[in-house]
Every structure is written in C-alpha cells, then in structure tokens.
Write a protein that holds these residues in place. Sequence first.
Motif, PDB file in Angstrom:
ATOM      1  N   ARG A 122       0.836  -1.210   0.000  1.00  0.00           N
ATOM      2  CA  ARG A 122       0.000   0.000   0.000  1.00  0.00           C
ATOM      3  C   ARG A 122       0.867   1.255   0.000  1.00  0.00           C
ATOM      4  O   ARG A 122       0.432   2.312  -0.446  1.00  0.00           O
ATOM      5  N   GLY A 123       2.096   1.143   0.503  1.00  0.00           N
ATOM      6  CA  GLY A 123       3.009   2.277   0.512  1.00  0.00           C
ATOM      7  C   GLY A 123       3.877   2.369  -0.731  1.00  0.00           C
ATOM      8  O   GLY A 123       4.773   3.209  -0.797  1.00  0.00           O
ATOM      9  N   GLY A 124       3.649   1.494  -1.709  1.00  0.00           N
ATOM     10  CA  GLY A 124       4.397   1.543  -2.958  1.00  0.00           C
ATOM     11  C   GLY A 124       5.675   0.737  -2.971  1.00  0.00           C
ATOM     12  O   GLY A 124       6.467   0.834  -3.922  1.00  0.00           O
ATOM     13  N   ARG A 125       5.909  -0.073  -1.952  1.00  0.00           N
ATOM     14  CA  ARG A 125       7.133  -0.892  -1.897  1.00  0.00           C
ATOM     15  C   ARG A 125       6.907  -2.214  -2.634  1.00  0.00           C
ATOM     16  O   ARG A 125       5.851  -2.837  -2.487  1.00  0.00           O
ATOM     17  N   PRO A 126       7.901  -2.706  -3.383  1.00  0.00           N
ATOM     18  CA  PRO A 126       7.729  -3.954  -4.140  1.00  0.00           C
ATOM     19  C   PRO A 126       7.771  -5.178  -3.234  1.00  0.00           C
ATOM     20  O   PRO A 126       8.457  -5.189  -2.201  1.00  0.00           O
ATOM     21  N   LEU A 127       7.039  -6.201  -3.617  1.00  0.00           N
ATOM     22  CA  LEU A 127       7.082  -7.509  -2.973  1.00  0.00           C
ATOM     23  C   LEU A 127       7.783  -8.461  -3.933  1.00  0.00           C
ATOM     24  O   LEU A 127       7.386  -8.569  -5.102  1.00  0.00           O
ATOM     25  N   HIS A 128       8.811  -9.151  -3.456  1.00  0.00           N
ATOM     26  CA  HIS A 128       9.652  -9.974  -4.320  1.00  0.00           C
ATOM     27  C   HIS A 128       9.498 -11.460  -3.990  1.00  0.00           C
ATOM     28  O   HIS A 128       9.399 -11.840  -2.823  1.00  0.00           O
ATOM     29  N   SER A 168       9.493  -1.436   7.583  1.00  0.00           N
ATOM     30  CA  SER A 168      10.146  -0.130   7.619  1.00  0.00           C
ATOM     31  C   SER A 168       9.840   0.623   8.904  1.00  0.00           C
ATOM     32  O   SER A 168      10.540   1.592   9.238  1.00  0.00           O
ATOM     33  N   LEU A 169       8.816   0.203   9.639  1.00  0.00           N
ATOM     34  CA  LEU A 169       8.412   0.899  10.863  1.00  0.00           C
ATOM     35  C   LEU A 169       8.869   0.187  12.122  1.00  0.00           C
ATOM     36  O   LEU A 169       8.855   0.784  13.209  1.00  0.00           O
ATOM     37  N   HIS A 170       9.229  -1.081  12.031  1.00  0.00           N
ATOM     38  CA  HIS A 170       9.797  -1.781  13.191  1.00  0.00           C
ATOM     39  C   HIS A 170      11.303  -1.582  13.111  1.00  0.00           C
ATOM     40  O   HIS A 170      11.974  -2.183  12.265  1.00  0.00           O
ATOM     41  N   VAL A 171      11.847  -0.746  13.994  1.00  0.00           N
ATOM     42  CA  VAL A 171      13.178  -0.186  13.754  1.00  0.00           C
ATOM     43  C   VAL A 171      14.249  -0.743  14.690  1.00  0.00           C
ATOM     44  O   VAL A 171      15.126  -0.029  15.133  1.00  0.00           O
ATOM     45  N   THR A 172      14.186  -2.032  15.001  1.00  0.00           N
ATOM     46  CA  THR A 172      15.226  -2.627  15.833  1.00  0.00           C
ATOM     47  C   THR A 172      15.821  -3.846  15.128  1.00  0.00           C
ATOM     48  O   THR A 172      15.530  -4.982  15.479  1.00  0.00           O
ATOM     49  N   ALA A 212      -2.219  -2.893  12.765  1.00  0.00           N
ATOM     50  CA  ALA A 212      -3.579  -3.286  13.118  1.00  0.00           C
ATOM     51  C   ALA A 212      -3.968  -4.524  12.313  1.00  0.00           C
ATOM     52  O   ALA A 212      -3.487  -4.742  11.194  1.00  0.00           O
ATOM     53  N   GLY A 213      -4.862  -5.350  12.891  1.00  0.00           N
ATOM     54  CA  GLY A 213      -5.240  -6.613  12.262  1.00  0.00           C
ATOM     55  C   GLY A 213      -5.635  -6.509  10.804  1.00  0.00           C
ATOM     56  O   GLY A 213      -5.182  -7.320   9.968  1.00  0.00           O
ATOM     57  N   PRO A 214      -6.477  -5.537  10.424  1.00  0.00           N
ATOM     58  CA  PRO A 214      -6.878  -5.446   9.013  1.00  0.00           C
ATOM     59  C   PRO A 214      -5.728  -5.139   8.058  1.00  0.00           C
ATOM     60  O   PRO A 214      -5.877  -5.292   6.849  1.00  0.00           O
ATOM     61  N   GLU A 215      -4.586  -4.703   8.588  1.00  0.00           N
ATOM     62  CA  GLU A 215      -3.442  -4.364   7.744  1.00  0.00           C
ATOM     63  C   GLU A 215      -2.368  -5.446   7.750  1.00  0.00           C
ATOM     64  O   GLU A 215      -1.317  -5.279   7.128  1.00  0.00           O
ATOM     65  N   GLN A 216      -2.602  -6.561   8.437  1.00  0.00           N
ATOM     66  CA  GLN A 216      -1.642  -7.658   8.463  1.00  0.00           C
ATOM     67  C   GLN A 216      -1.920  -8.600   7.287  1.00  0.00           C
ATOM     68  O   GLN A 216      -3.036  -9.100   7.141  1.00  0.00           O
ATOM     69  N   GLY A 253      -1.880   7.891  11.139  1.00  0.00           N
ATOM     70  CA  GLY A 253      -0.918   7.019  10.504  1.00  0.00           C
ATOM     71  C   GLY A 253      -0.977   5.599  11.023  1.00  0.00           C
ATOM     72  O   GLY A 253      -1.764   5.272  11.922  1.00  0.00           O
ATOM     73  N   PRO A 254      -0.146   4.724  10.497  1.00  0.00           N
ATOM     74  CA  PRO A 254      -0.184   3.309  10.875  1.00  0.00           C
ATOM     75  C   PRO A 254       0.142   3.064  12.344  1.00  0.00           C
ATOM     76  O   PRO A 254      -0.399   2.138  12.950  1.00  0.00           O
ATOM     77  N   LEU A 255       1.027   3.874  12.937  1.00  0.00           N
ATOM     78  CA  LEU A 255       1.357   3.677  14.352  1.00  0.00           C
ATOM     79  C   LEU A 255       0.154   3.952  15.235  1.00  0.00           C
ATOM     80  O   LEU A 255      -0.133   3.203  16.181  1.00  0.00           O
TER      81      LEU A 255
END
Length: 346
Positions: free
Chosen positions: A39-45, A104-108, A125-129, A305-307
């Motif tokens: 949804r953010g425009g990042r490719p899935l490989h 990209s948002l889990h930063v550890t 959130a569940g609907p976005e997994q 936002g997503p957070l």
Amino acid sequence: MSLLPELRYPSVTELVASARALAAHRPALCSLRQVGVSRGGRPLHLLSVGHAQRAVLVVAGAHANEPTGGSTLLSLAERVVGERELRWDTAWHFLLCADPDGASLHVTPAPRSLFDYHLGFYRPAGPEQPEWSPSVLPPDQLPPETRALVRVIDEVRPYLQVTLHGTDLGGSWVQLTKDIPGLAEPFAKSAAELHIPVETGASDAAGWPASGPGVHVMPARGSDAAYPSMPDDARHSTWYHAHRYGGLTAVVEVPMWASDLVDDPAPHPAPAAAIRRLAHRLLRDTREVERVLAEALPRLQGFDGPLLRAARWALELVPGLAADWGWPRRTGAGSRACHWTGCPHG
C-alpha cells in the motif's frame, strides 16, 4: 551469498540484494521477480529455485515485529540451491517479505535487550496484516499485500506453505492447518541441537489439539475459538488458502530470546487465579497507555498514521481479552478501552 557485514537481522533491502545475488549466481536455477506492490508503494519480491511442478512456498515478514524470518529464509534458499536432493522433485518459492511497509516501521534490526526491542516495536492493526486481513475484512477490501500473497499461492499451488514467525521471549513451536504425523520427534530433535526450548503451552495455540510437544493442529472450522472476543480467526487467514490445492500450512515460531521455563511440563498450582491476575495487570497497564495517548492526541489532530491505528486497534482488544481470561467485563460508560475523545476511563 549473504551480503550482511555483521550478525544482525537483515533489512528488506538487504534481503532483496542477497536474493538478487543468489539468482545472478545461478540464473538457470533461480529467478527473482516482483509479484506485487504494498500500500506504501514498496515492491514484494519472490525468489524461485527449481522448476518442478510440485512446490513449497516459504513466507517471511508477515509480522513486522518478528524479524527472524528473513534471515531464516535466506539460509534456507542457499541450502536449497546447494543441495540437489532438496529440489529433485520440488520447486521452492520464497516471498522475501510479506509486509515491507511494516518492516520499515519496526526499527530494531539488532536489539540487544527486550527493552531495546520494544523501543522500536511496531505491529500493524489486524486489518493491515497480510495473512490475517481475510479474517476481519471482506474480500473486496483486502490490502494489496494480501492480494499478492493469495495470487502467489494460486500460481504455485504449494503442497506445503511455511510461514516464518517468531516471539520475543520463550521457545519454539509449530502450528499446522493439518496434522503431519511424526513431526514432533524431528522438530524436538532439531530444537535440542540448536539449544532452543520447545514451548509446550503457547498462548497462540491455546485450546488446540497437540500431536506432540510443541506441535499444534488448528481446530477445524466451526469449533469454538479459545479467545471469543478476538475478531480474527486463523481459520480464515491466508494459511488456509493452500487447502484449495490439497496443501497445508506450517507456521514455525522461534524466539529472539530463549527461556527454559516454557518447556516445564509441571502444571501450575492455581492457573485460573494466575490468569485473572494477568488480566488485571493487562487492564492496569492499558489504562497507563491510554493516559499517555490521551495526552498526545491533541498534538496529533488530523494525523491517522499506521502507528496510531495499531495502538487504537490493540487497546480496543484489551477489555474483551481480559474478560476471556476471567476478569469481570465492565458494562456501561467507560467499559471500552478508550473512545478516543480525550479522557481515558478510570
């Protein structure tokens, strides 16, 4: 073929670079292609190894806060390339990261402690997994990551889908959509060789039948859920999509930090009371989070936002989960976790 300069969890960019190097090294055997866009425009490989019709699909990165899957996927792909017998009659397909936006948002990438890990924690959130969204959304509202994963399953028709997950603290266990007789013994042997405890009472598999220590079989559709308040149900996830082609899914969980306590078979002396205490603690800690969020919300006007969506979703699940654990459900005003209008309940 790994390009990582140090021992840590690879980023999505590094996963793709390593997969590209592997495909370039063995172009007649391997291929790397884009199978979707987030949804953010990042490719899935998708990395494919071998050309047989019989197929295994390996999925990493379905949950952003479970980074162990990417490095496991790379190690497995390299092994499949190097061992001809693994691909004699089977093609292997590796979805490098099912949720690159979440990653990209889990930063550890290299947490040194549980505290460090949670400082950069993110879980959508569940609907976005990607794997879970079909259990809470109608088909025409599924996110693009889910649609891409389903298309891959429809294309390769795997007899086995392996989705790589993890936990922060504990042990290893497996969840199956169909039983695999005899799996418990080699699973336990592998865990012992790697000094990883087998988690025999995983909360994710509460109430599920076990075919052996740490090997849990998901209940058939129509049976009661262990947590009635939870809106999602594994039996409606993408894990079951492989069943359309006679396949099954194995969800493999591994810990970031191991604890020998999880393989202790001794029964708890008072489990109901202990669970109620945990439910009370969950509600207490949730109220603290609500207070912090209520203070922050005036500075977040117009921002969704997503957070923030993830925080709202998680907090709204808490009262029902606590009730599932035996804590009396509150009724009337203030019974929900938070109505997001400024003031949390008492």
